[in-house]
Design an enzyme around this catalytic site. Structure first.
Site, PDB file in Angstrom:
ATOM      1  N   GLY A  58     -19.056  36.756  27.594  1.00  0.00           N
ATOM      2  CA  GLY A  58     -19.867  35.900  26.731  1.00  0.00           C
ATOM      3  C   GLY A  58     -19.396  36.008  25.303  1.00  0.00           C
ATOM      4  O   GLY A  58     -18.693  36.963  24.950  1.00  0.00           O
ATOM      5  N   CYS A  85     -16.044  42.177  30.546  1.00  0.00           N
ATOM      6  CA  CYS A  85     -15.896  41.936  29.107  1.00  0.00           C
ATOM      7  C   CYS A  85     -17.230  42.159  28.379  1.00  0.00           C
ATOM      8  O   CYS A  85     -17.672  43.286  28.257  1.00  0.00           O
ATOM      9  CB  CYS A  85     -15.323  40.547  28.861  1.00  0.00           C
ATOM     10  N   TYR A  86     -17.919  41.097  27.960  1.00  0.00           N
ATOM     11  CA  TYR A  86     -19.231  41.298  27.322  1.00  0.00           C
ATOM     12  C   TYR A  86     -20.152  42.078  28.275  1.00  0.00           C
ATOM     13  O   TYR A  86     -20.907  42.958  27.856  1.00  0.00           O
ATOM     14  CB  TYR A  86     -19.858  39.937  26.987  1.00  0.00           C
ATOM     15  N   HIS A 175     -10.402  40.546  32.188  1.00  0.00           N
ATOM     16  CA  HIS A 175     -10.978  39.513  33.067  1.00  0.00           C
ATOM     17  C   HIS A 175     -10.276  39.498  34.429  1.00  0.00           C
ATOM     18  O   HIS A 175      -9.226  38.859  34.566  1.00  0.00           O
ATOM     19  CB  HIS A 175     -10.859  38.139  32.400  1.00  0.00           C
ATOM     20  N   GLU A 177     -11.065  37.820  36.945  1.00  0.00           N
ATOM     21  CA  GLU A 177     -11.171  36.488  37.564  1.00  0.00           C
ATOM     22  C   GLU A 177     -10.052  35.533  37.127  1.00  0.00           C
ATOM     23  O   GLU A 177      -9.844  34.485  37.746  1.00  0.00           O
ATOM     24  CB  GLU A 177     -12.549  35.876  37.234  1.00  0.00           C
ATOM     25  N   ASP A 233     -12.409  13.901  44.896  1.00  0.00           N
ATOM     26  CA  ASP A 233     -13.810  14.328  44.917  1.00  0.00           C
ATOM     27  C   ASP A 233     -14.725  13.271  45.527  1.00  0.00           C
ATOM     28  O   ASP A 233     -15.526  13.554  46.418  1.00  0.00           O
ATOM     29  CB  ASP A 233     -14.299  14.669  43.497  1.00  0.00           C
ATOM     30  N   LYS A 372     -12.280  22.613  42.741  1.00  0.00           N
ATOM     31  CA  LYS A 372     -11.356  21.605  43.276  1.00  0.00           C
ATOM     32  C   LYS A 372     -10.704  22.024  44.598  1.00  0.00           C
ATOM     33  O   LYS A 372     -10.666  21.257  45.552  1.00  0.00           O
ATOM     34  CB  LYS A 372     -10.259  21.351  42.240  1.00  0.00           C
TER      35      LYS A 372
END
Ligand code: XMP
Length: 516
Positions: A58, A85-86, A175, A177, A233, A372
């Site tokens: 964040g 992180c945060y 991070h 991710e 999509d 996606k």
């Protein structure tokens, strides 16, 4: 929302740009996850019954008074927590450690960073002792809380991880991710499978079955109008809705004149043969008139979003008794339109670009929770052809956001012709399969050139080509020089009004894929 009985991971969103990406990564490990705001009360967390909780990153600083904090009792639930992180700094602070702004001696870190790991921490089991992580932080942990140990360090950051195995509390400064963290997925998998003891049972087959059931329940005997653009999509949404409600689905394709060369005809050709009710609405003139003299990107997006909805409302009235409007909105559209606690990057026309009053009983977005590549998997699951499912994405507002500044018929023609040449040459060079998205855009820069013996003062086309896994981050593609030269030469020779071609070598971040 999809109801299921699996183990779940709860991601508490503290306003990080990557919160949805964490969810995506967790699901990539076949574990179901949901993102919820950090403000939810502890009763709601308990009721959700997560097997583990992840605190997102964040923009805040934990030592600021107004900084976001979770319900304090969350720590009393005995559920494993991973802070990123945060989220890591929060854990440090809330358990009595200290977090301070990075100063000269302990530098801020942004980008790829060599990090050393202690493999005795379960989070890092099986990964090399030294590898690269992605850091993006201005605060650092200066005092480790009691009961915790340090599990990783980098040159600038002596505490890149804090952990307490007994209480199953883990915090990482980097991070995991983000794909730039080499062993990020291994670290997440360790958390999910070894620490939270989850089983890998989240699949697209399951999502399909549950979503079809829930669509049937919501729609009942009503009729649904689907905004079909011919892209991945909305095509997957069409297949899903068709399975759920059959004839009650009406697909409306709005030809706004902002499509690539010959695309409207190709879409009509593809869908008019399927077992679907397909209507094509010619609205080229209408969109161009509304966009005249409009320069601001967000304004253009809002106008297009509003105009789309108005056309669907008109169509619905003509058809009669249509209660629902369905859209192929996906997760990145939602997050980048600022629906969570993060900044608005762009109003995706099918989310933030919606007018505030919409004349339908309900808007249905069955893919709203998917990324996606999950949508592509679902498309394959639903039996759509690979050529359709693997199409490169095309934005809802179309070429309007690939003509920088004011849109006109002449400029649209320039960008359509240049884009067609680029695509043709990419195919011919065998490069189209390896790039995830590529296109030409028209800048609003005019510059001096010389053609024949005369001075020209014309527009510059920019070519964009990126490789990405999830479109949240992207790398510019190293295309062969001779291909770029051929494209440039053909565009300048064949497209009226263009005398210069540029190649964009910016990644995302700091740029975005599209120009507006
Ligand atoms: P950006 O420019 O945000 O693009 O880095 C990321 C991906 O999203 C697509 N994109 C859109 N898709 N409606 C869409 O359906 C939109 O308004 C929109 N804007 C960007 C873009 O083409 C890229 O694939």
């Amino acid at each position: 929302m999809v109801k299921q009985d699996h183990q779940k991971i709860l991601i508490l969103d503290f306003g990080g740009q990557y919160s949805q990406l964490i969810a995506r990564r967790v699901r990539e490990c076949h574990v179901y996850s949901e993102v919820k705001p950090f403000t939810i009360p502890v009763e709601e967390i308990k009721a959700f019954q997560p097997s583990g909780i992840i605190f997102s990153g964040g923009p805040g600083s934990v030592y600021e008074e107004s900084s976001p904090h979770p319900a304090r009792d969350v720590y009393g639930l005995g559920i494993p927590i991973l802070g990123i992180c945060y989220g890591c700094q929060l854990l440090a602070q809330q358990f009595g450690g200290e977090v301070v702004p990075a100063k000269n001696s302990i530098a801020r870190e942004y980008g790829k960073t060599v990090t050393w790991f202690d493999n005795s921490c379960r989070l890092f089991s099986g990964i090399p002792k030294e590898n690269v992580t992605w850091m993006s932080h201005g605060d650092v942990i200066s005092v480790i809380p009691q009961g915790f140990a340090s599990g990783a360090e980098s040159a600038a950051c002596p505490t890149a991880c804090i952990y307490d195995e007994a209480r199953k509390l883990y915090g990482v400064q980097f991070h995991p991710e983000v794909t730039h963290t080499e062993y990020g997925m291994n670290i997440l998998r360790n958390f999910l499978l070894k620490i939270c003891c989850c089983t890998e049972d989240w699949t697209m087959a399951e999502f399909r079955q549950k979503t079809v059931e829930s669509l049937r329940k919501t729609i009942g005997n009503g009729k649904v109008l689907l905004a079909l653009s011919g892209g991945v999509d909305s095509s997957v949404a069409a297949a899903l809705l068709s399975e759920a409600v059959g004839d009650a689905l009406i697909c409306v394709f709005v030809d706004h004149g902002l499509l690539r060369k010959n695309e409207a005809e190709e879409i009509e050709e593809t869908f008019s043969h399927k077992e679907l009710t397909f209507l094509r609405v010619d609205a080229k003139h209408r969109f161009l008139t509304r966009l005249a003299r409009i320069n601001a990107p967000e304004k253009k997006r809002k106008i297009i979003g509003t105009e789309f909805i108005r056309i669907f409302e008109e169509q619905a009235k003509q058809i009669g008794k249509v209660d629902f409007l369905a859209q192929g909105t996906i997760y990145p559209d939602v997050i980048e339109s600022g629906q969570g606690s993060s900044d608005v990057i762009k109003s995706h026309h099918n989310v933030g670009g919606l007018p505030s009053v919409v004349d339908f009983r309900e808007i249905i977005e069955p893919l709203r929770m998917l990324f996606k590549d999950e949508v592509r998997q679902l498309g394959i699951e639903l039996g759509l052809p690979e050529s359709l499912v693997n199409r490169q994405p095309f934005p809802g507002p179309g070429l309007a956001i690939r003509v920088v500044g004011e849109v006109s018929q002449r400029k649209l023609k320039m960008v359509q012709e240049a884009d067609a040449i680029f695509r043709e040459e990419m195919d011919r060079a065998g490069c189209s399969g390896s790039a995830n998205q590529y296109f030409a855009a028209l800048t609003n820069m005019r510059s001096v050139g010389v053609m024949g013996d005369g001075r020209t003062y014309e527009y510059a086309i920019v070519l964009r080509c990126v490789n990405t896994e999830d479109f949240m981050t992207a790398e510019w593609t190293r295309l062969p020089y001779d291909l770029l030269e051929r494209v440039s030469s053909r565009i300048v020779n064949e497209v009226d009004g263009v005398n210069r071609v540029l190649y964009d070598i910016t990644s995302k971040p700091p740029a975005t894929v599209e120009y507006e």
